[in-house]
Design a protein around this motif. Structure first.
Motif, mmCIF file in Angstrom:
data_model
loop_
_atom_site.group_PDB
_atom_site.id
_atom_site.type_symbol
_atom_site.label_atom_id
_atom_site.label_comp_id
_atom_site.label_asym_id
_atom_site.label_seq_id
_atom_site.Cartn_x
_atom_site.Cartn_y
_atom_site.Cartn_z
ATOM 1 N N LEU A 104 39.623 35.440 39.446
ATOM 2 C CA LEU A 104 40.235 34.293 40.108
ATOM 3 C C LEU A 104 39.183 33.268 40.519
ATOM 4 C CD1 LEU A 104 42.718 36.317 42.302
ATOM 5 C CD2 LEU A 104 43.443 34.538 40.711
ATOM 6 N N LYS A 105 38.120 33.733 41.145
ATOM 7 C CA LYS A 105 37.075 32.829 41.619
ATOM 8 C C LYS A 105 36.414 32.097 40.461
ATOM 9 C CE LYS A 105 34.275 34.137 44.899
ATOM 10 N NZ LYS A 105 33.317 34.949 45.693
ATOM 11 N N ALA A 106 36.244 32.786 39.342
ATOM 12 C CA ALA A 106 35.611 32.153 38.185
ATOM 13 C C ALA A 106 36.422 30.963 37.685
ATOM 14 C CB ALA A 106 35.429 33.174 37.063
ATOM 15 N N ASN A 133 44.590 30.610 45.953
ATOM 16 C CA ASN A 133 45.834 30.968 46.641
ATOM 17 C C ASN A 133 46.838 31.562 45.649
ATOM 18 O OD1 ASN A 133 47.776 31.266 48.597
ATOM 19 N ND2 ASN A 133 48.482 29.148 48.491
ATOM 20 N N PRO A 134 46.589 32.782 45.202
ATOM 21 C CA PRO A 134 47.482 33.390 44.217
ATOM 22 C C PRO A 134 48.722 34.017 44.849
ATOM 23 C CG PRO A 134 45.712 34.896 44.727
ATOM 24 C CD PRO A 134 45.421 33.628 45.502
ATOM 25 N N TYR A 188 45.178 44.990 50.548
ATOM 26 C CA TYR A 188 44.893 44.140 49.392
ATOM 27 C C TYR A 188 44.511 42.730 49.848
ATOM 28 C CZ TYR A 188 45.340 42.526 44.539
ATOM 29 O OH TYR A 188 45.091 42.020 43.285
ATOM 30 N N ALA A 189 45.315 42.176 50.749
ATOM 31 C CA ALA A 189 45.034 40.830 51.250
ATOM 32 C C ALA A 189 43.688 40.785 51.976
ATOM 33 C CB ALA A 189 46.150 40.368 52.173
ATOM 34 N N GLU A 190 43.385 41.830 52.727
ATOM 35 C CA GLU A 190 42.115 41.877 53.451
ATOM 36 C C GLU A 190 40.933 41.894 52.493
ATOM 37 O OE1 GLU A 190 42.401 45.288 55.926
ATOM 38 O OE2 GLU A 190 43.997 44.446 57.182
ATOM 39 N N ARG A 191 41.054 42.681 51.437
ATOM 40 C CA ARG A 191 39.969 42.756 50.460
ATOM 41 C C ARG A 191 39.809 41.428 49.731
ATOM 42 N NH1 ARG A 191 38.923 47.811 48.374
ATOM 43 N NH2 ARG A 191 37.557 46.745 46.880
ATOM 44 N N HIS A 220 36.635 37.764 49.592
ATOM 45 C CA HIS A 220 36.169 36.939 48.474
ATOM 46 C C HIS A 220 36.598 35.485 48.622
ATOM 47 C CE1 HIS A 220 34.864 40.400 46.038
ATOM 48 N NE2 HIS A 220 35.919 41.026 46.509
ATOM 49 N N GLY A 221 37.160 35.116 49.775
ATOM 50 C CA GLY A 221 37.593 33.743 50.001
ATOM 51 C C GLY A 221 38.910 33.401 49.358
ATOM 52 N N ILE A 222 39.722 34.414 49.079
ATOM 53 C CA ILE A 222 41.004 34.214 48.413
ATOM 54 C C ILE A 222 42.131 34.565 49.376
ATOM 55 C CG2 ILE A 222 42.507 35.011 46.537
ATOM 56 C CD1 ILE A 222 39.923 35.466 44.908
ATOM 57 N N SER A 223 43.095 33.659 49.512
ATOM 58 C CA SER A 223 44.236 33.849 50.404
ATOM 59 C C SER A 223 45.466 34.216 49.569
ATOM 60 C CB SER A 223 44.508 32.572 51.202
ATOM 61 O OG SER A 223 45.636 32.721 52.032
ATOM 62 N N VAL A 224 45.920 35.431 49.718
ATOM 63 C CA VAL A 224 47.026 35.947 48.917
ATOM 64 C C VAL A 224 48.369 35.610 49.564
ATOM 65 C CG1 VAL A 224 48.165 38.064 48.138
ATOM 66 C CG2 VAL A 224 45.696 37.802 47.872
ATOM 67 N N THR A 225 49.307 35.147 48.749
ATOM 68 C CA THR A 225 50.684 34.924 49.173
ATOM 69 C C THR A 225 51.570 35.972 48.506
ATOM 70 O OG1 THR A 225 50.377 32.540 49.447
ATOM 71 C CG2 THR A 225 52.635 33.299 49.086
ATOM 72 N N VAL A 226 52.543 36.496 49.248
ATOM 73 C CA VAL A 226 53.496 37.453 48.666
ATOM 74 C C VAL A 226 54.894 36.848 48.690
ATOM 75 C CG1 VAL A 226 52.095 39.445 49.327
ATOM 76 C CG2 VAL A 226 53.892 38.632 50.869
#
Length: 236
Positions: free
Chosen positions: A112-114, A119-120, A134-137, A141-147
């Motif tokens: 994703l970062k590459a 915000n996936p 999962y969201a914490e991990r 990496h600077g990624i904010s997960v939406t469910v």
């Protein structure tokens, strides 16, 4: 070539995808009749699901960790947990295995970062979407997960366990997944993580209304890079 250790069977439907993907990648890189050196421990998924439902994650970690240790004794130079959900217990599995654990969350985050995705939308089991690990991990990496919304999470989860894990791939379920993705676009997501190893059996990550990231393929490819690291370095 280093031997890849797979902790599979959760479900075996997706483990079969791992086996094919890894071997196809090795053949593409090395040519001819080359295939991967793989050690596989396939668990009884029903036993794992019972531990999930009971919230017995410590026992699940021990079960998978002992499987990883067995793979290491059999010559595996690394281990992969061939399921997203059970990365909830990745730390004890890595510790008990005693060899590097190639982590599906870290590898997916790197992909994703590459591509500049931050915000996936995460499609996965309820455990993966709701537990928080999962969201914490990903946040590291600077990624904010939406469910998806609550009802949609139930749909995604049920299709995984009631259909995909049992070898059923239904057009109607594919449409429901695509509808959920479309509904989530208004929430500002920039991509979609197929965060359950069976979801790639249902939807093509390259045919989604948003950029898709197949965690199974990403994970398998990382294993190949590990196994062939010396050869790839010489060829670079």
């Amino acid at each position: 070539m280093k031997t890849i250790g797979l902790i599979g069977g959760m479900s075996w439907e997706s483990t079969a995808v791992y086996y094919r993907r890894i071997n196809e990648s090795v053949r593409a890189l090395r040519g001819g009749l080359h295939s991967a050196e793989i050690a596989l421990r396939s668990l009884d998924f029903n036993r794992v699901v019972e531990l999930q439902k009971a919230g017995r994650w410590e026992d699940a970690g021990t079960l998978l960790g002992e499987a990883g240790a067995g793979l290491a004794r059999g010559g595996a130079a690394c281990v992969l947990i061939c399921t997203n959900t059970m990365h909830l217990v990745s730390e004890p599995v890595a510790r008990l295995s005693g060899v590097p654990l190639i982590d599906i969350i870290d590898e997916t985050a790197a992909a994703l970062k590459a591509d500049g995705r931050r915000n996936p939308l995460l499609l996965a089991t309820r455990y993966t979407m709701e537990h928080g690990f999962y969201a914490e991990r990903m946040a590291r990496h600077g990624i904010s997960v939406t469910v998806p919304e609550c009802d949609a999470r139930g749909i995604v989860h049920d299709i995984i366990f009631d259909e995909l894990c049992q070898g059923l791939v239904e057009d109607g379920s594919r449409r429901r997944y695509l509808d959920i993705i479309e509904q989530s676009r208004a929430r500002g997501v920039d991509s979609v993580i197929l965060g359950c190893t069976e979801i790639s059996l249902l939807v093509d990550p390259n045919s989604l209304p948003l950029p898709g990231y197949d965690s199974t393929a990403i994970h398998a490819d990382a294993a190949v890079r590990f196994a062939l690291a010396e050869e790839l370095e010489r060829a670079a």
